[in-house]
Design an enzyme around this catalytic site. Structure first.
Site, PDB file in Angstrom:
ATOM      1  N   ASN A 107       0.710  -0.896  -0.226  1.00 20.40           N
ATOM      2  CA  ASN A 107       0.006  -0.217  -0.409  1.00 20.40           C
ATOM      3  C   ASN A 107       1.117   1.322  -0.056  1.00 20.40           C
ATOM      4  O   ASN A 107       1.923   1.470   0.496  1.00 20.40           O
ATOM      5  CB  ASN A 107      -0.828  -0.053   1.591  1.00 20.40           C
ATOM      6  CG  ASN A 107      -1.938   1.052   1.071  1.00 20.40           C
ATOM      7  OD1 ASN A 107      -2.191   1.517   0.426  1.00 20.40           O
ATOM      8  ND2 ASN A 107      -1.562   1.940   3.082  1.00 20.40           N
ATOM      9  N   HIS A 109       0.777   5.218   1.977  1.00 16.75           N
ATOM     10  CA  HIS A 109       0.407   5.852   2.627  1.00 16.75           C
ATOM     11  C   HIS A 109       0.181   6.733   2.555  1.00 16.75           C
ATOM     12  O   HIS A 109       2.169   7.216   2.478  1.00 16.75           O
ATOM     13  CB  HIS A 109       0.042   5.146   4.032  1.00 16.75           C
ATOM     14  CG  HIS A 109      -0.729   6.354   4.899  1.00 16.75           C
ATOM     15  ND1 HIS A 109      -2.016   5.731   4.687  1.00 16.75           N
ATOM     16  CD2 HIS A 109      -0.487   6.803   5.651  1.00 16.75           C
ATOM     17  CE1 HIS A 109      -3.007   7.197   5.963  1.00 16.75           C
ATOM     18  NE2 HIS A 109      -1.948   6.881   6.094  1.00 16.75           N
TER      19      HIS A 109
HETATM   20  N1  NHR Z   1      -6.710  -2.725   4.927  1.00 19.73           N
HETATM   21  C1  NHR Z   1      -6.425  -2.914   5.913  1.00 19.73           C
HETATM   22  N2  NHR Z   1      -7.023  -4.123   6.937  1.00 19.73           N
HETATM   23  N3  NHR Z   1      -5.060  -2.750   6.377  1.00 19.73           N
HETATM   24  C2  NHR Z   1      -4.797  -1.955   5.100  1.00 19.73           C
HETATM   25  O1  NHR Z   1      -3.737  -1.084   6.241  1.00 19.73           O
HETATM   26  C3  NHR Z   1      -5.611  -0.965   4.531  1.00 19.73           C
HETATM   27  C4  NHR Z   1      -6.108  -1.511   4.200  1.00 19.73           C
HETATM   28  C5  NHR Z   1      -6.995  -1.547   3.147  1.00 19.73           C
HETATM   29  C6  NHR Z   1      -6.926   0.141   2.585  1.00 19.73           C
HETATM   30  C7  NHR Z   1      -5.371   2.210   2.340  1.00 19.73           C
HETATM   31  C8  NHR Z   1      -5.875   2.955   3.513  1.00 19.73           C
HETATM   32  C9  NHR Z   1      -4.154   4.071   3.625  1.00 19.73           C
HETATM   33  O2  NHR Z   1      -3.280   3.852   2.675  1.00 19.73           O
HETATM   34  C10 NHR Z   1      -5.605   0.559   2.904  1.00 19.73           C
HETATM   35  C11 NHR Z   1      -4.326   0.020   3.912  1.00 19.73           C
HETATM   36  C12 NHR Z   1      -8.989   3.727   3.480  1.00 19.73           C
HETATM   37  C13 NHR Z   1      -9.735   3.767   4.766  1.00 19.73           C
HETATM   38  C14 NHR Z   1     -10.457   4.210   4.449  1.00 19.73           C
HETATM   39  O3  NHR Z   1     -11.526   4.677   6.161  1.00 19.73           O
HETATM   40  C15 NHR Z   1      -8.805   3.751   5.769  1.00 19.73           C
HETATM   41  C16 NHR Z   1      -6.694   3.102   5.314  1.00 19.73           C
HETATM   42  C17 NHR Z   1      -7.481   3.471   3.927  1.00 19.73           C
HETATM   43  C18 NHR Z   1      -8.018   3.524   3.165  1.00 19.73           C
HETATM   44  N4  NHR Z   1     -12.023   3.887   4.037  1.00 19.73           N
HETATM   45  C19 NHR Z   1     -13.707   4.282   4.832  1.00 19.73           C
HETATM   46  C20 NHR Z   1     -13.889   2.152   4.889  1.00 19.73           C
HETATM   47  O4  NHR Z   1     -14.949   2.668   5.749  1.00 19.73           O
HETATM   48  C21 NHR Z   1     -14.132   4.882   2.935  1.00 19.73           C
HETATM   49  C22 NHR Z   1     -13.426   6.588   2.499  1.00 19.73           C
HETATM   50  C23 NHR Z   1     -13.998   6.224   1.355  1.00 19.73           C
HETATM   51  O5  NHR Z   1     -14.484   6.135   0.506  1.00 19.73           O
HETATM   52  O6  NHR Z   1     -13.726   7.847   0.820  1.00 19.73           O
HETATM   53  O7  NHR Z   1     -12.774   1.505   4.363  1.00 19.73           O
HETATM   54  O8  NHR Z   1      -4.734   5.290   4.087  1.00 19.73           O
HETATM   55  C1  GAR Z   2      -2.496   9.000  -3.042  1.00 20.97           C
HETATM   56  O1  GAR Z   2      -1.632  10.529  -2.799  1.00 20.97           O
HETATM   57  C2  GAR Z   2      -2.116   8.061  -2.352  1.00 20.97           C
HETATM   58  O2  GAR Z   2      -1.141   8.478  -1.386  1.00 20.97           O
HETATM   59  C3  GAR Z   2      -3.486   8.071  -1.011  1.00 20.97           C
HETATM   60  O3  GAR Z   2      -4.520   8.699  -2.141  1.00 20.97           O
HETATM   61  C4  GAR Z   2      -4.506   9.119  -3.245  1.00 20.97           C
HETATM   62  C5  GAR Z   2      -4.256   8.875  -4.147  1.00 20.97           C
HETATM   63  O4  GAR Z   2      -4.017   8.942  -6.239  1.00 20.97           O
HETATM   64  N1  GAR Z   2      -3.611   7.002  -0.548  1.00 20.97           N
HETATM   65  C6  GAR Z   2      -4.827   6.530   0.423  1.00 20.97           C
HETATM   66  O5  GAR Z   2      -5.290   8.092   0.924  1.00 20.97           O
HETATM   67  C7  GAR Z   2      -4.973   5.590   0.979  1.00 20.97           C
HETATM   68  N2  GAR Z   2      -6.166   6.018   2.402  1.00 20.97           N
HETATM   69  P1  GAR Z   2      -4.055   8.864  -7.098  1.00 20.97           P
HETATM   70  O6  GAR Z   2      -5.299   7.798  -7.270  1.00 20.97           O
HETATM   71  O7  GAR Z   2      -3.757   9.603  -8.028  1.00 20.97           O
HETATM   72  O8  GAR Z   2      -3.545   7.477  -7.091  1.00 20.97           O
END
Ligand code: NHR
Ligand code: GAR
Length: 214
Positions: A107, A109
């Site tokens: 991932n 982040h």
């Molecule tokens: N899942 C797990 N189990 N572990 C990780 O480290 C994950 C994951 C899923 C996604 C990416 C992540 C980030 O880099 C990621 C890492 C979405 C949310 C979130 O709160 C949080 C972190 C990340 C991605 N999503 C909401 C939900 O209810 C929806 C938000 C939306 O749709 O805009 O899933 O930060």
């Molecule tokens: C990126 O900046 C990534 O780091 C972030 O969303 C953007 C996606 O951009 N990821 C998260 O926030 C995960 N929770 P992109 O669709 O243009 O690659």
């Protein structure tokens, strides 16, 4: 050549960086499918433009996270990927899903993890008065944004920044470090072992490899 599958939810600029690296033979693998949980996003067009199968699995059509993740797993495994790449994928994944891909899912982040797991990272860094910020590539484990770091890029926070200007500076680095991490993995140089990263058999520091772009 190994296959990878890229999961997206939005504009797909990180996907574009991976596509560009593949076209320039810098990725060491082939993107065999792109899957979005949201229909109509720009990242799907980027995939189609590059001739990569662009699939949609709309999470709103499922009753539970478990049901969505089970369907997603089936779709991914059709392509038998060596690596699953989350590139702006915005759905939290179940523990079962993350265990299935343990050690073979990355991932990106937008923070210097362990700072600011979760959402709204750029605003949180600004609100805290941080002088530096950045992005982290990590292996995905069941705990959110908690897996071992592979690469971390550090950028300065500049006077007058807002979340958008800071995000833009971070994304320039994201587009450099993500193809690098994928190439390390698919060439066999990078592994996850006992919740640690090994690069060429040597443990990486907790920060991961640091790219200092201050
Ligand atoms: N899942 C797990 N189990 N572990 C990780 O480290 C994950 C994951 C899923 C996604 C990416 C992540 C980030 O880099 C990621 C890492 C979405 C949310 C979130 O709160 C949080 C972190 C990340 C991605 N999503 C909401 C939900 O209810 C929806 C938000 C939306 O749709 O805009 O899933 O930060
Ligand atoms: C990126 O900046 C990534 O780091 C972030 O969303 C953007 C996606 O951009 N990821 C998260 O926030 C995960 N929770 P992109 O669709 O243009 O690659």
């Amino acid at each position: 050549m190994k296959n990878i599958v890229v999961l997206i939810s939005g504009s797909g600029t990180n996907l574009q960086a991976l596509i560009d690296a593949q076209l320039q033979d810098r990725l060491g693998c082939r993107i065999s499918a792109v899957i979005s949980n949201r229909p109509g996003v720009k990242g799907l067009q980027r995939a189609e433009q590059a001739g990569i199968p662009a699939l949609v699995l709309d999470h709103t059509g499922f009753d539970s996270r478990e049901a969505f993740d089970a369907a997603l797993m089936t779709l991914i495994d059709d392509h038998d990927p060596a690596l699953v790449v989350l590139a702006g994928f915005m759905r939290i994944l179940t523990a079962d899903f993350t265990r299935h891909y343990l050690g073979r899912m990355l991932n990106i982040h937008p923070s210097l993890l362990p700072k600011y797991p979760g959402l709204h990272t750029h605003q949180r860094a600004l609100d805290a008065g941080d002088r530096e910020h950045g992005a982290t590539i990590h292996f995905v484990t069941p705990e959110l944004d908690d897996g071992p770091n592979v690469i971390q890029a550090i950028v300065p926070v500049i006077a007058g920044d807002d979340a958008a200007s800071l995000a833009q500076r971070v994304q320039v680095q994201e587009h450099i470090i993500y193809p690098q991490a994928v190439a390390w993995f698919t060439s066999g140089r990078l592994q996850m072992q006992d919740n640690h990263c090994l690069l060429d058999g040597e443990p990486l520091p907790p920060s991961g490899q640091v790219v200092d772009a201050r």
